[in-house]
Design an enzyme around this catalytic site. Structure first.
Site, PDB file in Angstrom:
ATOM      1  N   LYS A 111       0.900  -1.068  -0.380  1.00  0.00           N
ATOM      2  CA  LYS A 111      -0.355  -0.107   0.059  1.00  0.00           C
ATOM      3  C   LYS A 111       0.881   1.003  -0.067  1.00  0.00           C
ATOM      4  O   LYS A 111       1.934   1.493   0.506  1.00  0.00           O
ATOM      5  CB  LYS A 111      -0.844   0.125   1.492  1.00  0.00           C
ATOM      6  CG  LYS A 111      -1.523  -1.360   1.222  1.00  0.00           C
ATOM      7  CD  LYS A 111      -2.890  -0.943   2.458  1.00  0.00           C
ATOM      8  CE  LYS A 111      -3.884  -1.778   3.116  1.00  0.00           C
ATOM      9  NZ  LYS A 111      -4.703  -1.347   1.508  1.00  0.00           N
ATOM     10  N   ARG A 160     -10.216 -11.531   2.362  1.00  0.00           N
ATOM     11  CA  ARG A 160     -11.391 -11.886   1.504  1.00  0.00           C
ATOM     12  C   ARG A 160     -10.931 -14.141   1.720  1.00  0.00           C
ATOM     13  O   ARG A 160     -10.991 -15.100   1.902  1.00  0.00           O
ATOM     14  CB  ARG A 160     -11.690 -12.282   0.304  1.00  0.00           C
ATOM     15  CG  ARG A 160     -10.630 -12.366  -1.386  1.00  0.00           C
ATOM     16  CD  ARG A 160     -11.057 -11.018  -2.185  1.00  0.00           C
ATOM     17  NE  ARG A 160     -11.098  -9.278  -2.082  1.00  0.00           N
ATOM     18  CZ  ARG A 160     -11.243  -8.829  -2.980  1.00  0.00           C
ATOM     19  NH1 ARG A 160     -11.687  -9.130  -3.788  1.00  0.00           N
ATOM     20  NH2 ARG A 160     -11.459  -8.198  -2.177  1.00  0.00           N
TER      21      ARG A 160
HETATM   22  N1  BES Z   1      -7.701  -3.999   4.993  1.00  0.00           N
HETATM   23  C1  BES Z   1      -8.364  -3.255   3.521  1.00  0.00           C
HETATM   24  C2  BES Z   1      -9.236  -2.756   2.878  1.00  0.00           C
HETATM   25  C3  BES Z   1      -9.584  -0.808   4.155  1.00  0.00           C
HETATM   26  C4  BES Z   1      -9.680  -0.185   3.127  1.00  0.00           C
HETATM   27  C5  BES Z   1     -10.248  -0.908   4.863  1.00  0.00           C
HETATM   28  C6  BES Z   1      -9.899   0.974   3.798  1.00  0.00           C
HETATM   29  C7  BES Z   1     -10.241   0.126   5.176  1.00  0.00           C
HETATM   30  C8  BES Z   1     -10.211   1.206   5.087  1.00  0.00           C
HETATM   31  C9  BES Z   1      -8.384  -4.572   2.630  1.00  0.00           C
HETATM   32  O1  BES Z   1      -7.526  -6.080   2.974  1.00  0.00           O
HETATM   33  C10 BES Z   1      -7.416  -3.786   0.739  1.00  0.00           C
HETATM   34  O2  BES Z   1      -6.636  -4.194   1.130  1.00  0.00           O
HETATM   35  N2  BES Z   1      -8.187  -4.043  -0.187  1.00  0.00           N
HETATM   36  C11 BES Z   1      -8.061  -3.889  -1.410  1.00  0.00           C
HETATM   37  C12 BES Z   1      -8.809  -5.103  -2.704  1.00  0.00           C
HETATM   38  C13 BES Z   1      -8.400  -4.339  -3.306  1.00  0.00           C
HETATM   39  C14 BES Z   1      -6.457  -4.509  -4.057  1.00  0.00           C
HETATM   40  C15 BES Z   1      -9.086  -4.873  -4.279  1.00  0.00           C
HETATM   41  C16 BES Z   1      -9.067  -2.695  -1.309  1.00  0.00           C
HETATM   42  O3  BES Z   1      -9.665  -1.767  -1.285  1.00  0.00           O
HETATM   43  O4  BES Z   1      -8.009  -1.399  -2.531  1.00  0.00           O
HETATM   44 MN    MN Z   2      -5.023  -5.482   2.065  1.00  0.00          MN
END
Ligand code: BES
Ligand code: MN
Ligand code: ZN
Length: 524
Positions: free
Chosen positions: A278, A352
């Site tokens: 990230k 997931r």
């Molecule tokens: N933990 C994150 C989702 C999240 C984002 C929680 C912002 C709280 C605030 C999750 O694991 C994630 O990174 N999701 C990705 C999925 C994508 C790679 C398909 C996302 O939402 O960007």
């Molecule tokens: Mn994630």
């Protein structure tokens, strides 16, 4: 800083407290007890409110000095239009009181009586007690110069108090149990990940649940591997700190359970994204990526005390998603607990992967219904904002039951679809499924569809709590940081659980249309 709520036997003018809190309706219409405050001010209350621009809107407060009452200060609490005062208004009013009363150790209040026309005394007392406890919450673990609130005791005066007798006392006890669980969830969500490894989180869960009438099993990494949980192992293997899996079973005393409810919660103790790392900006918020597991565990801690009559089982995987020489890479394929294979195209779609294993485990044990909670997608926050959870499911009556429990608990959720048409976006060239959609839109829904592939048509609801698990500012009953979102809904759901109709006799409807059999054919 737990707060004790009791029922006062004296009237508001006499009861000894550091502060008295009285309700004022919209347009400065005085609520129960506010007349006494006016008298103690020699009839100057209207002028005070006018000068301060206080109108009686929900959440508004005004502190005024008083003479000749049991307290030296009065707090006016706006509750809005008289005929619109609800349990939610009282919860919010309770939170406002707690936020303003930080230098008072004791508060006497008639606010619960403001809704005497529309809310039963015990429900009013519950809402007010819940609101004060939630509003008083502070996370000061690392503040060496923090100023903890002095508030310890809230006394209810009037029909929200003494009028309700035993039912009110029971409601206050129930509120205490639930808000203690929410506070635990908030604390553990707020805990920095340095001291929140998967093992630390599991240990904290064990401490919480000791003596709470539940059986706790903690699996270590090798035991997780032996259970074939390829998702949990895969996501966890980039971290120096190995995963844990915590299973908690509550069985009502007397062995007379009416159905089994399964709770599944995402417990990513820190989500860097892994190799699909990230951006630095805002990554600190990913210490809260275990909010789903915290909510499930918090709820489990209340069941015995609340006398829940159903079996409730929680499944919470705990992993840290880190990039390292041992981390999984884009393109790797994982074999999940139920045998399905998943091509990992983005290591940041890790939630997931761990939930798939837990859902499959839950399904193996044949519960009547499943709810999962997960801070799963940024897309859900884009869709519904920071305060509303996305609700998806494969059974309309079960979805409605969860939604109704959330409404009663005061946790906002909105039903989103699981469109058949989007299923193909999760087809992989090399495995049964891919872990991200091949289309950039509708990410909350494709995440939901991914999970659905692991529930084997059992009644299931997925709650995407990525937004509401965390609050960006103090607001009403929410405090900045971890919110404990989901605890209240799960508790309400466990208390009122009605096992959905078994598969054969129920007419199957999902968010949209019938599921094609082709996805199934790809299994095992
Ligand atoms: N933990 C994150 C989702 C999240 C984002 C929680 C912002 C709280 C605030 C999750 O694991 C994630 O990174 N999701 C990705 C999925 C994508 C790679 C398909 C996302 O939402 O960007
Ligand atoms: Mn994630
Ligand atoms: Zn995550």
């Amino acid at each position: 800083m737990t707060i004790t709520c009791t029922v006062a036997s004296q009237p508001i003018g006499k009861v000894k407290a550091d502060l008295v809190a009285v309700p004022v309706f919209a347009k400065r219409v005085l609520g129960p007890g506010a007349g006494e405050v006016d008298r103690a001010l020699g009839g100057a209350l209207a002028r005070f409110m006018n000068k301060a621009g206080f109108e009686g809107k929900p959440g508004e407060t005004l502190m005024v000095p008083v003479a000749g009452m049991g307290a030296k200060t009065a707090l006016l609490v706006g509750v809005g239009a008289r005929d619109e005062v609800s349990a939610a208004t009282l919860r919010r009013a309770g939170a406002s009181i707690a936020r303003r009363a930080t230098s008072a150790a004791s508060v006497a209040t008639t606010v619960a009586s403001a809704a005497s026309a529309s809310v039963a005394p015990e429900a009013a007392a519950y809402a007010l007690a819940e609101g004060t406890a939630l509003g008083a919450y502070q996370y000061l673990a690392f503040k060496t110069k923090g100023e903890p609130t002095k508030l310890r005791r809230v006394m209810l005066v009037g029909d929200g108090g003494s009028g309700g007798g035993k039912a009110v006392t029971a409601a206050l006890a129930r509120a205490r149990v639930v808000t203690d669980a929410v506070a635990w969830a908030r604390d553990i969500v707020n805990e920095p990940s340095l001291t929140k490894s998967p093992a630390d989180f599991a240990a904290s869960a064990k401490r919480l649940l000791a003596g709470k009438g539940v059986t706790v099993t903690v699996l270590t990494e090798s035991q997780i591997r032996a259970q074939k949980m390829g998702g949990v192992i895969g996501v966890g293997q980039g971290s120096e700190r190995p995963p844990r899996f915590v299973k908690v079973v509550y069985a009502p005393p007397g062995g007379k359970a009416r159905g089994t409810l399964a709770l599944v919660g995402k417990g990513v103790t820190f989500d860097t994204g892994g190799i699909s790392i990230k951006p630095a900006d805002g990554m600190e918020a990913m210490k809260t990526d275990m909010g789903g597991a915290a909510a499930a565990l918090g709820a489990m801690s209340t069941l015995e005390a609340l006398g829940v009559r159903h079996r409730v089982v929680s499944y919470t995987p705990m992993v840290e998603n880190m990039p390292s020489g041992n981390a999984i890479r884009p393109g790797d394929v994982l074999r999940m607990r139920d045998g399905q294979t998943v091509e990992v195209l983005n290591t940041d779609a890790e939630g997931r992967l761990i939930l798939a294993d837990e859902l499959a485990w839950a399904v193996d044990e044949k519960p009547d219904a499943i709810v999962d909670l997960a801070t799963l997608t940024g897309a859900c926050v884009v869709a519904l904002g920071e305060k509303v959870a996305g609700l998806m499911g494969n059974d309309d009556s079960w979805s409605a039951q969860v939604q109704a429990a959330a409404d009663r608990a005061g946790e906002p959720m909105w039903h989103l679809p699981l469109p058949d048409d989007y299923r193909k976006n999760l087809e992989s060239e090399v495995a049964d499924l891919r872990n991200i959609s091949n289309n950039r839109y509708g990410g909350a829904l494709t995440a939901g569809l991914f999970l659905e592939a692991f529930v084997d048509d059992r009644p299931w609801v997925h709650l995407d709590i990525a937004g509401p698990a965390r609050a960006s500012a103090d607001d009403g009953e929410l405090a900045r940081g971890g919110t404990g979102f989901g605890v209240r809904t799960l508790v309400e759901l466990a208390r009122t659980f009605e096992p959905p109709q078994p598969k054969k006799s129920r007419t199957k409807k999902s968010g949209t249309k019938k599921k094609p059999t082709t996805t199934k054919a790809a299994r095992r």
